[in-house]
Design an enzyme around this catalytic site. Structure first.
Site, PDB file in Angstrom:
ATOM      1  N   CYS A   1      17.551  -8.900   5.706  1.00 28.33           N
ATOM      2  CA  CYS A   1      16.188  -9.418   5.575  1.00 28.33           C
ATOM      3  C   CYS A   1      15.234  -8.569   6.402  1.00 28.33           C
ATOM      4  O   CYS A   1      15.457  -8.380   7.602  1.00 28.33           O
ATOM      5  CB  CYS A   1      16.109 -10.873   6.035  1.00 28.33           C
ATOM      6  SG  CYS A   1      14.420 -11.526   6.061  1.00 28.33           S
TER       7      CYS A   1
ATOM      8  N   CYS B   1       8.622 -15.033   5.615  1.00 29.97           N
ATOM      9  CA  CYS B   1       9.046 -14.385   4.370  1.00 29.97           C
ATOM     10  C   CYS B   1       7.948 -13.517   3.771  1.00 29.97           C
ATOM     11  O   CYS B   1       6.821 -13.974   3.563  1.00 29.97           O
ATOM     12  CB  CYS B   1       9.485 -15.445   3.360  1.00 29.97           C
ATOM     13  SG  CYS B   1      10.015 -14.783   1.768  1.00 29.97           S
TER      14      CYS B   1
ATOM     15  N   CYS C   1      17.104 -11.237  -0.117  1.00 30.87           N
ATOM     16  CA  CYS C   1      18.143 -12.231   0.183  1.00 30.87           C
ATOM     17  C   CYS C   1      18.750 -12.796  -1.091  1.00 30.87           C
ATOM     18  O   CYS C   1      19.966 -12.997  -1.188  1.00 30.87           O
ATOM     19  CB  CYS C   1      17.564 -13.350   1.042  1.00 30.87           C
ATOM     20  SG  CYS C   1      16.133 -14.183   0.328  1.00 30.87           S
TER      21      CYS C   1
ATOM     22  N   ARG D   1       9.645  -4.676  -0.010  1.00 34.45           N
ATOM     23  CA  ARG D   1       9.798  -5.226  -1.358  1.00 34.45           C
ATOM     24  C   ARG D   1      11.044  -4.643  -1.990  1.00 34.45           C
ATOM     25  O   ARG D   1      11.379  -3.478  -1.783  1.00 34.45           O
ATOM     26  CB  ARG D   1       8.575  -4.880  -2.221  1.00 34.45           C
ATOM     27  CG  ARG D   1       8.538  -5.570  -3.579  1.00 34.45           C
ATOM     28  CD  ARG D   1       8.282  -7.058  -3.426  1.00 34.45           C
ATOM     29  NE  ARG D   1       7.995  -7.731  -4.686  1.00 34.45           N
ATOM     30  CZ  ARG D   1       8.914  -8.313  -5.466  1.00 34.45           C
ATOM     31  NH1 ARG D   1      10.194  -8.262  -5.137  1.00 34.45           N
ATOM     32  NH2 ARG D   1       8.558  -8.945  -6.570  1.00 34.45           N
TER      33      ARG D   1
ATOM     34  N   SER E   1       0.835  -1.192   0.000  1.00 31.76           N
ATOM     35  CA  SER E   1       0.000   0.000   0.000  1.00 31.76           C
ATOM     36  C   SER E   1       0.872   1.245   0.000  1.00 31.76           C
ATOM     37  O   SER E   1       1.973   1.261   0.542  1.00 31.76           O
ATOM     38  CB  SER E   1      -0.909   0.010   1.229  1.00 31.76           C
ATOM     39  OG  SER E   1      -1.809  -1.064   1.207  1.00 31.76           O
TER      40      SER E   1
ATOM     41  N   CYS F   1      10.121 -10.391  -0.526  1.00 31.36           N
ATOM     42  CA  CYS F   1      10.745  -9.163  -1.018  1.00 31.36           C
ATOM     43  C   CYS F   1      11.888  -9.441  -1.988  1.00 31.36           C
ATOM     44  O   CYS F   1      12.251  -8.578  -2.771  1.00 31.36           O
ATOM     45  CB  CYS F   1      11.244  -8.311   0.148  1.00 31.36           C
ATOM     46  SG  CYS F   1      12.711  -8.969   0.988  1.00 31.36           S
TER      47      CYS F   1
ATOM     48  N   THR G   1       5.005   2.242 -11.657  1.00 28.07           N
ATOM     49  CA  THR G   1       3.683   1.697 -11.977  1.00 28.07           C
ATOM     50  C   THR G   1       3.229   2.130 -13.366  1.00 28.07           C
ATOM     51  O   THR G   1       2.693   1.328 -14.138  1.00 28.07           O
ATOM     52  CB  THR G   1       2.651   2.137 -10.923  1.00 28.07           C
ATOM     53  OG1 THR G   1       3.100   1.740  -9.619  1.00 28.07           O
ATOM     54  CG2 THR G   1       1.301   1.497 -11.188  1.00 28.07           C
TER      55      THR G   1
END
Length: 683
Positions: free
Chosen positions: A563, A588, A594, A366, A117, A591, A402
């Site tokens: 992470c 998890c 890692c 992310r 969001s 994202c 986007t």
């Protein structure tokens, strides 16, 4: 060094044992502590991509037959690019009175559930797709009314004017909850006849005998954590198509396979990335400025660490803000924690007053593509195309991707439709090759826009760091609009940038106060993340010994800091001598950090069972599955399973949030009943 410690059944014994281990091992310099030896390394990875089933006797006699479906176009990923492609295909089919079967698979339990969001949307591509979006009730409710930009020092904010034409100017844009917008787009796609399958993760690329892409297979379900089959084991579904559109988002795991298969990165630079962490807050009414967009650079990062913040004031019937922090994953200090930098930033004197008296309601993270124009791979290959953030169309200078993702999906759909419906259709391979898509994209405003800002991010590699990039933007972008006759290069892969721990100074982060800043475990709880715990960890290791023998020994175990979800922990071995890596895969948030930042490139992120992962605040409350025509038993059976699992996840998350209790113990350890673990939090 900050080392996460033991996980035991009793909290008191846990902390006591952890303290003994700390005294024994952690008082030494990080480079001289004793690590677990490679002999007898505990088994971590059980996933079939690393441990083949054909060599496992437990799989003997298990049927591996897969059900197959045929479509004209299969789309992997229900984000902005994938949905734009699906919608445009169906719009063209209706306009030209053609029948085209379009199937879209999405690994989240609901369309929009894996979309963070909070976003500032440039509406050009969206308006092209939906000229009548206002009449249709699209959730674009907050036009930008004010832009603010500043450079932070530890105590002060230096305002920087945003001149018209600069990338950060947001006049005409909208602040949106992107999860809501994507959910709405999913509904539009379904109404047009797109077959939308949420809760199904594309796990494998399928190929024809001639080497062209045949389609995808969704992941198998019903596998125990140790890699053995459950009685409920069920093989994934094959979806075959004339063309497959890969729109997995940043660092897609199927796209990685395609890069190697077709050598798509032969003529571009390696992709570079950032990690973006976001929160949603309900704030005090008096601090709410609907339509305001704020960005900062500087503190708490030094000038050689790329990054910055955003704070967006939404207008959605309650005083809500979306805020976040981005850190470039080319940072060098292995002790840096992007999550804790984010929490520290919120305490800045120019930020904290906005949040005081408010309540945090959501958290997520992310990875973001930052390579830009230089890092775009070849986009087409026999049987498929790449769209959106998967190949990397983000305009990093604008912090927006986007609009470019949507436009790439639209253009891919137009090129594919033209090819599919051509009366003179000829193809050298069984999977259709659509090079027209890349040719058309290079003639569009997307290519021109990305080319114009191509040097801004690599300019930050100068001795002036981030400020060098800002100066470059003022001198060359604002004046020349990116027409300078040179193209700067990036430093290389993000995984190669870390320095050994012995060359770096540990960062002493302040403890969170539970009002403005928070611990990691309670943050993950707000992401709604849930996975079936009894499945093979999808964070796979090529070599189970490398995390301890190399990453911990040389770099101080950076995976436990980069992470943003507490997935990786180094815990004491049962003998009490040295450490082993523990992977909390159930935490998890997908994202991909890692997979990107691991200095040994030993981690390979693969999809877990469909429907797992985060359930970000702002997703829809309906499952978008095409049921009306009931074309096959698969749809009805799978829809019921996905819906049931979605309800289970919502119930589990609610119970988990209600029972969350985080305490700081006098010993300096953090205990949380969310995971039953104790972690050393002292400097």
């Amino acid at each position: 060094m900050l080392v996460p410690l033991a996980k035991l059944s009793n909290p008191a014994l846990q902390c006591l044992h952890a303290l003994k281990i700390f005294k024994k091992n952690c008082l030494l310099h990080p480079g001289t502590a004793r690590w677990a030896s490679t002999s007898g390394v505990p088994r971590i990875t059980t996933h079939y991509t690393i441990c083949p089933r054909e060599k496992d006797s437990r799989w003997e006699g298990v049927s591996m037959e897969r059900f197959a479906e045929e479509a004209d176009v299969v789309i992997v990923g229900g984000g902005p690019a994938g949905l734009s492609a699906a919608i445009r295909l169906k719009q063209l089919a209706a306009k030209h009175e053609k029948e085209i079967r379009v199937c879209l698979v999405e690994k989240a339990s609901q369309i929009g559930a894996h979309i963070l969001s909070g976003a500032c949307l440039e509406p050009s591509a969206f308006e092209e797709l939906f000229p009548d979006w206002k009449e249709k009730g699209a959730p674009l409710k907050t036009p930008v009314t004010e832009d603010k930009f500043g450079i932070l020092t530890k105590k002060f904010r230096i305002p920087v004017p945003i001149l018209p034409g600069l990338p950060m100017a947001n006049h005409g844009n909208y602040i949106v909850r992107l999860g809501n917008l994507i959910s709405w787009m999913g509904q539009q796609a379904e109404q047009l006849g797109v077959e939308v399958y949420p809760g199904y993760a594309a796990a494998e690329v399928l190929f024809h005998e001639d080497g062209s892409v045949k389609g995808i297979a969704t992941n198998d379900v019903g596998i125990h954590k140790d890699g053995s089959p459950k009685t409920t084991f069920e093989r994934g579904l094959e979806l075959h198509a004339k063309v497959t559109i890969f729109s997995e988002g940043c660092h897609g795991h199927l796209a990685k396979q395609l890069y190697k298969k077709f050598d798509l990165r032969a003529n571009c630079e390696p992709q570079t990335y950032g990690i973006g962490l976001k929160e949603l807050w309900i704030i005090d009414q008096k601090n709410w400025k609907p339509g305001r967009v704020e960005h900062t650079v500087g503190w708490p990062l030094d000038r050689h660490t790329y990054g910055g913040s955003f704070l967006y004031h939404l207008n959605e019937n309650e005083p809500m803000v979306a805020l976040g922090f981005v850190v470039g994953l080319d940072y060098q200090n292995p002790y840096l924690s992007p999550f804790r930098e984010f929490q520290r930033w919120k305490h800045h004197p120019s930020v904290q007053p906005t949040l005081e008296g408010g309540k945090r309601i959501a958290y997520g993270a992310r990875a973001l593509n930052e390579g830009g124009f230089q890092s775009i791979p070849k986009l087409t290959f026999p049987g498929g195309v790449l769209v959106g953030c998967s190949p990397g169309f983000m305009n990093v200078a604008k912090i927006k991707g986007t609009h470019t993702a949507m436009k790439s999906g639209i253009m891919a759909a137009e090129s594919i439709f033209s090819k599919l419906t051509s009366e003179n259709l000829q193809s050298k391979t069984m999977g259709l090759h659509v090079p027209e898509y890349e040719d058309n994209l290079k003639k569009s405003w997307v290519w021109k826009e990305l080319y114009s800002v191509r040097n801004i991010r690599p300019a930050c590699h100068s001795p002036l760091g981030l400020y060098g990039g800002m100066i470059y933007t003022g001198l060359f972008y604002w004046i020349l609009r990116g027409m300078e006759p040179w193209t700067l290069k990036h430093k290389g892969t993000d995984s190669s940038q870390l320095k050994p721990a012995r060359e770096c100074v540990p960062i002493a982060y302040p403890k969170p106060d539970g009002k403005i800043s928070f611990d990691l475990l309670s943050s993950v709880a707000l992401s709604g993340t849930n996975h079936d715990d009894d499945q093979p960890p999808h964070l796979t290791l090529k070599d189970d010994s490398i995390p301890v023998d190399r990453n911990l020994a040389i770099y101080g175990g950076p995976e436990q800091r980069f992470c943003p979800a507490g997935v990786y922990e180094f815990v004491p071995t049962e003998s009490g001598i040295g450490f082993r890596l523990q992977i909390n895969a159930q935490n998890c948030v997908h994202c991909k950090t890692c997979d990107i930042k691991d200095p040994s490139q030993n981690i390979n992120w693969v999809v877990p069972e469909g429907g797992g992962g985060p359930a970000y605040n702002g997703m829809a409350t309906v499952i978008l599955v095409r049921r009306s025509q009931g074309k096959n038993k698969f749809q009805c059976k799978k829809a019921a399973k996905v819906w049931k699992r979605s309800l289970e996840i919502q119930e589990e998350n609610q119970k988990m949030n209600e029972g969350l209790e985080t305490k700081y113990l006098e010993s300096g350890y953090l205990y949380s009943n969310l995971s039953g673990s104790a972690k050393f939090t002292g400097p």
